[in-house]
Write a protein that holds these residues in place. Structure first.
Motif, PDB file in Angstrom:
ATOM      1  N   PHE A   1      27.905  26.903 -34.661  1.00 12.27           N
ATOM      2  CA  PHE A   1      27.653  26.070 -35.828  1.00 12.27           C
ATOM      3  C   PHE A   1      27.681  24.580 -35.478  1.00 12.27           C
ATOM      4  O   PHE A   1      27.064  23.769 -36.158  1.00 12.27           O
ATOM      5  N   GLY A   2      28.477  24.215 -34.490  1.00 12.89           N
ATOM      6  CA  GLY A   2      28.470  22.833 -34.054  1.00 12.89           C
ATOM      7  C   GLY A   2      29.517  21.943 -34.688  1.00 12.89           C
ATOM      8  O   GLY A   2      29.258  20.756 -34.914  1.00 12.89           O
ATOM      9  N   PHE A   3      30.707  22.479 -34.985  1.00 18.38           N
ATOM     10  CA  PHE A   3      31.785  21.622 -35.473  1.00 18.38           C
ATOM     11  C   PHE A   3      33.132  22.248 -35.159  1.00 18.38           C
ATOM     12  O   PHE A   3      33.246  23.460 -34.923  1.00 18.38           O
ATOM     13  N   LEU A   4      34.146  21.397 -35.149  1.00 17.50           N
ATOM     14  CA  LEU A   4      35.532  21.840 -35.056  1.00 17.50           C
ATOM     15  C   LEU A   4      36.135  21.858 -36.452  1.00 17.50           C
ATOM     16  O   LEU A   4      35.832  20.985 -37.277  1.00 17.50           O
ATOM     17  N   LEU A   5      36.990  22.831 -36.726  1.00 19.63           N
ATOM     18  CA  LEU A   5      37.745  22.869 -37.972  1.00 19.63           C
ATOM     19  C   LEU A   5      39.209  22.652 -37.631  1.00 19.63           C
ATOM     20  O   LEU A   5      39.781  23.393 -36.829  1.00 19.63           O
ATOM     21  N   ARG A   6      39.799  21.631 -38.215  1.00 21.10           N
ATOM     22  CA  ARG A   6      41.183  21.279 -37.883  1.00 21.10           C
ATOM     23  C   ARG A   6      42.038  21.238 -39.139  1.00 21.10           C
ATOM     24  O   ARG A   6      41.597  20.758 -40.188  1.00 21.10           O
ATOM     25  N   GLU A   7      43.247  21.753 -39.016  1.00 15.94           N
ATOM     26  CA  GLU A   7      44.194  21.684 -40.130  1.00 15.94           C
ATOM     27  C   GLU A   7      45.053  20.431 -39.993  1.00 15.94           C
ATOM     28  O   GLU A   7      45.639  20.179 -38.943  1.00 15.94           O
ATOM     29  N   LYS A   8      45.104  19.651 -41.064  1.00 15.74           N
ATOM     30  CA  LYS A   8      45.985  18.480 -41.095  1.00 15.74           C
ATOM     31  C   LYS A   8      46.326  18.186 -42.547  1.00 15.74           C
ATOM     32  O   LYS A   8      45.759  18.777 -43.475  1.00 15.74           O
ATOM     33  N   LYS A   9      47.253  17.268 -42.758  1.00 12.90           N
ATOM     34  CA  LYS A   9      47.666  16.924 -44.111  1.00 12.90           C
ATOM     35  C   LYS A   9      46.576  16.123 -44.808  1.00 12.90           C
ATOM     36  O   LYS A   9      45.997  15.203 -44.252  1.00 12.90           O
ATOM     37  N   GLY A  10      46.348  16.479 -46.082  1.00 15.12           N
ATOM     38  CA  GLY A  10      45.363  15.774 -46.880  1.00 15.12           C
ATOM     39  C   GLY A  10      45.985  14.646 -47.677  1.00 15.12           C
ATOM     40  O   GLY A  10      47.134  14.240 -47.459  1.00 15.12           O
ATOM     41  N   LEU A  11      45.247  14.138 -48.681  1.00 16.87           N
ATOM     42  CA  LEU A  11      45.709  13.026 -49.498  1.00 16.87           C
ATOM     43  C   LEU A  11      46.959  13.370 -50.295  1.00 16.87           C
ATOM     44  O   LEU A  11      47.784  12.494 -50.583  1.00 16.87           O
ATOM     45  N   ASP A  12      47.090  14.644 -50.657  1.00 16.72           N
ATOM     46  CA  ASP A  12      48.239  15.063 -51.453  1.00 16.72           C
ATOM     47  C   ASP A  12      49.445  15.443 -50.597  1.00 16.72           C
ATOM     48  O   ASP A  12      50.469  15.877 -51.111  1.00 16.72           O
ATOM     49  N   GLY A  13      49.314  15.285 -49.278  1.00 16.10           N
ATOM     50  CA  GLY A  13      50.423  15.617 -48.390  1.00 16.10           C
ATOM     51  C   GLY A  13      50.481  17.074 -47.982  1.00 16.10           C
ATOM     52  O   GLY A  13      51.303  17.446 -47.147  1.00 16.10           O
ATOM     53  N   ARG A  14      49.600  17.891 -48.557  1.00 19.50           N
ATOM     54  CA  ARG A  14      49.574  19.312 -48.207  1.00 19.50           C
ATOM     55  C   ARG A  14      48.547  19.569 -47.115  1.00 19.50           C
ATOM     56  O   ARG A  14      47.549  18.851 -47.018  1.00 19.50           O
ATOM     57  N   PRO A  15      48.754  20.610 -46.304  1.00 15.35           N
ATOM     58  CA  PRO A  15      47.779  20.923 -45.251  1.00 15.35           C
ATOM     59  C   PRO A  15      46.427  21.292 -45.836  1.00 15.35           C
ATOM     60  O   PRO A  15      46.340  21.977 -46.865  1.00 15.35           O
ATOM     61  N   GLY A  16      45.376  20.811 -45.209  1.00 14.12           N
ATOM     62  CA  GLY A  16      44.022  21.156 -45.596  1.00 14.12           C
ATOM     63  C   GLY A  16      43.188  21.394 -44.351  1.00 14.12           C
ATOM     64  O   GLY A  16      43.618  21.124 -43.229  1.00 14.12           O
ATOM     65  N   GLN A  17      41.976  21.893 -44.558  1.00 13.39           N
ATOM     66  CA  GLN A  17      41.084  22.196 -43.445  1.00 13.39           C
ATOM     67  C   GLN A  17      39.968  21.153 -43.412  1.00 13.39           C
ATOM     68  O   GLN A  17      39.209  21.026 -44.379  1.00 13.39           O
ATOM     69  N   PHE A  18      39.870  20.422 -42.300  1.00 10.76           N
ATOM     70  CA  PHE A  18      38.935  19.309 -42.201  1.00 10.76           C
ATOM     71  C   PHE A  18      37.936  19.538 -41.063  1.00 10.76           C
ATOM     72  O   PHE A  18      38.290  20.088 -40.016  1.00 10.76           O
ATOM     73  N   LEU A  19      36.698  19.092 -41.296  1.00  6.79           N
ATOM     74  CA  LEU A  19      35.690  19.158 -40.250  1.00  6.79           C
ATOM     75  C   LEU A  19      35.912  18.037 -39.254  1.00  6.79           C
ATOM     76  O   LEU A  19      36.276  16.920 -39.632  1.00  6.79           O
ATOM     77  N   TRP A  20      35.702  18.366 -37.993  1.00  9.20           N
ATOM     78  CA  TRP A  20      36.027  17.448 -36.911  1.00  9.20           C
ATOM     79  C   TRP A  20      34.960  17.569 -35.834  1.00  9.20           C
ATOM     80  O   TRP A  20      34.453  18.654 -35.567  1.00  9.20           O
ATOM     81  N   GLU A  21      34.591  16.486 -35.229  1.00 10.63           N
ATOM     82  CA  GLU A  21      33.652  16.497 -34.107  1.00 10.63           C
ATOM     83  C   GLU A  21      32.387  17.298 -34.419  1.00 10.63           C
ATOM     84  O   GLU A  21      32.110  18.334 -33.823  1.00 10.63           O
ATOM     85  N   VAL A  22      31.627  16.806 -35.387  1.00 10.97           N
ATOM     86  CA  VAL A  22      30.345  17.432 -35.726  1.00 10.97           C
ATOM     87  C   VAL A  22      29.328  17.049 -34.656  1.00 10.97           C
ATOM     88  O   VAL A  22      29.021  15.880 -34.456  1.00 10.97           O
ATOM     89  N   ASP A  23      28.821  18.056 -33.951  1.00 15.00           N
ATOM     90  CA  ASP A  23      27.948  17.801 -32.795  1.00 15.00           C
ATOM     91  C   ASP A  23      26.535  17.412 -33.233  1.00 15.00           C
ATOM     92  O   ASP A  23      25.931  18.085 -34.088  1.00 15.00           O
ATOM     93  N   PRO A  24      25.979  16.356 -32.654  1.00 16.10           N
ATOM     94  CA  PRO A  24      24.620  15.910 -33.002  1.00 16.10           C
ATOM     95  C   PRO A  24      23.582  16.986 -32.708  1.00 16.10           C
ATOM     96  O   PRO A  24      23.645  17.665 -31.677  1.00 16.10           O
TER      97      PRO A  24
END
Length: 507
Positions: free
Chosen positions: A275-298
């Motif tokens: 698919f061409g992306f990394l999915l990373r778990e980190k804290k969101g705006l509310d302080g709770r863990p969320g799943q964020f897209l990371w390193e979207v490949d051109p």
């Protein structure tokens, strides 16, 4: 602790009165056991659904448990936590869920109802009916008669984002000493252009209720908003319709007007390089863990579909992943195969919907919903990968029983839950993960397990035997008695209130 998965390489009325039936009169003549102060003229209201508008703080629940009652459609509230929003808003044990926001769910299964509630975010409107009232209503009107009133546009308030122009926000406020605030619009002003209806009642400013504000508090709140403000308002027609139905003016029903941002539903087709992306778990705006897209490949599918680094993933295939862990979210993406639908919000949208305390999924436009309710599942269960051909149903044999072979999913789970009856020697399926190994093999809720890997289930130490067998090398071979078997005692799951132990879920 952060988790990261690389998806670039090919590889989730308050009615407390009791109905009694006189056998001489039959089902159509119930005798009501009522409190002395009950007014007989209110009999019509016994079958009127109640509306419970629930909210929850960050990291908390609404405060109630749902349970699937075998043999009936739709889940039932089996417990209400004291001191929670559910208790304060009148939700009671035994209430049957008829509607979630504008969705009628009285005929949907447990998994669909849970999905709708979780997708609603920090606020949800439930339409409920006490169990005994539900039974009487169905006896009088027929089981196919709908009991949940449809909630169309006439009960939907508006969420309007107003940007100040040379004439200001374009409205003034009128109010009575103890009454609500109403907006008087400037013709052609910013508020009117943003969709605020004439004579609108003001309910919230930037996600904060102003129902108990003084005029000076409201003025301060509007001034603090700066150059733009988001208003929750209800026109006179909406207010009157809600009054007639006995329902609150509910933010989760709101229509979005001139919103500054919305969620994006994007469709990806896996290429040779993934698919061409990394999915990373980190804290969101509310302080709770969320799943964020990371390193979207051109140049790869993710970028071509419009995904951007920093986007937060909120749904997979139309199903909310809010609150799910990293592994389960990744499992749900992989379960979609080579074509996946992802709903995301960028940081700006994330901040906006967090401010107004509403789920972005409530304002998703032009998104493709799942093809059927069967494509959804409870968020607490792990999805599975595509399975080998052996994981399919064999033809029914032995007069109603059937056999199947299961392979575990990526998390090692077979995709079903078990319950047992304390007074009887049987174990039955209490929940099935839709799309999982068990579902693909044809298991259904209520099916009774007769044999596992050739060992009969007689009731003695069955749970211990099942655990040992589940740890054996796959596949898992099951012999089941279908819940619809005529003339078979084992095929009739116990009813609500009997001595059984079903799975329940805290929401």
């Amino acid at each position: 602790m952060e988790a990261t998965t690389d998806l670039r390489d090919p590889a989730s009325l308050t009615i407390t009165r009791k109905f009694e039936f006189n056998p001489k009169w039959g089902i159509d003549n119930p005798v009501l056991s009522l409190a002395e102060d009950y007014n007989p003229s209110d009999l019509w209201s016994l079958q009127r659904p109640r509306f419970c508008l629930l909210s929850k703080e960050e990291g908390r629940s609404f405060g109630f448990h749902l349970q699937q009652e075998l043999g009936r459609a739709g889940p039932v509230v089996c417990r209400v936590e004291p001191g929670t929003s559910a208790q304060h808003q009148g939700l009671r044990e035994g209430d049957r869920i008829l509607g979630v926001n504008e969705h009628v769910v009285e005929c949907e299964d447990y998994a669909v109802v849970v999905r709708c509630i979780r997708a609603s975010g920090p606020r949800v409107l439930l339409t409920v009916l006490a169990q005994h009232v539900h039974d009487v209503a169905q006896a009088q009107q027929g089981k196919s008669a709908p009991l949940c009133p449809p909630l169309g546009p006439r009960v939907r308030p508006r969420l309007c984002h107003v940007v100040k122009d040379d004439g200001g926000f374009g409205f003034s406020v009128t109010y009575s000493r103890q009454g609500p605030f109403w907006l008087v619009l400037s013709p052609g002003g910013a508020a009117e252009r943003a969709g605020v209806p004439p004579g609108a009642r003001l309910l919230e400013v930037n996600g904060v209720s102003v129902e108990n504000f003084t005029y000076s508090q409201l003025s301060r709140k509007l001034w603090q908003s700066g150059e733009q403000v988001t208003l929750l308002v209800a026109g006179p027609e909406v207010e009157e319709q809600c009054r007639q139905l006995g329902m609150p003016l509910a933010a989760p029903l709101a229509e979005g007007w001139a919103l500054p941002t919305r969620p994006r539903c994007l469709h990806l087709q896996k290429g040779p390089q993934g698919f061409g992306f990394l999915l990373r778990e980190k804290k969101g705006l509310d302080g709770r863990p969320g799943q964020f897209l990371w390193e979207v490949d051109p140049g790869l599918p993710a970028e071509k579909a419009g995904l951007q680094a920093g986007d937060r993933l909120v749904a997979v295939a139309g199903e909310s992943v809010e609150g799910l862990g990293h592994e389960e979210t990744v499992s749900r993406i992989r379960a979609q195969g080579s074509c996946v639908s992802l709903t995301v919000v960028d940081p700006k949208a994330d901040r906006f919907f967090s401010m107004v305390r509403l789920s972005p999924l409530l304002f998703l436009e032009n998104a493709e919903a799942p093809a059927s309710p069967q494509e959804t599942c409870s968020a607490s269960l792990v999805e599975t990968k595509d399975l080998p051909d052996e994981g399919t149903t064999m033809p029914p044999v032995l007069g109603g029983s059937h056999q199947c072979s299961l392979y575990p999913g990526p998390g090692g789970a077979y995709g079903f839950r078990l319950s047992c009856v304390a007074s009887e020697p049987r174990i039955f399926i209490s929940q099935v993960t839709v799309g999982g190994s068990a579902a693909r093999a044809g298991l259904q809720m209520g099916d009774v397990i007769l044999e596992v890997n050739g060992y009969p289930m007689s009731g003695e130490n069955d749970l211990e035997k099942l655990q040992q067998l589940a740890e054996a090398e796959p596949p898992l071979h099951l012999k089941l008695a279908a819940r619809s078997c005529p003339g078979s005692e084992a095929c009739n799951p116990p009813r609500f209130g009997e001595d059984w132990a079903p799975a329940s879920e805290l929401l």
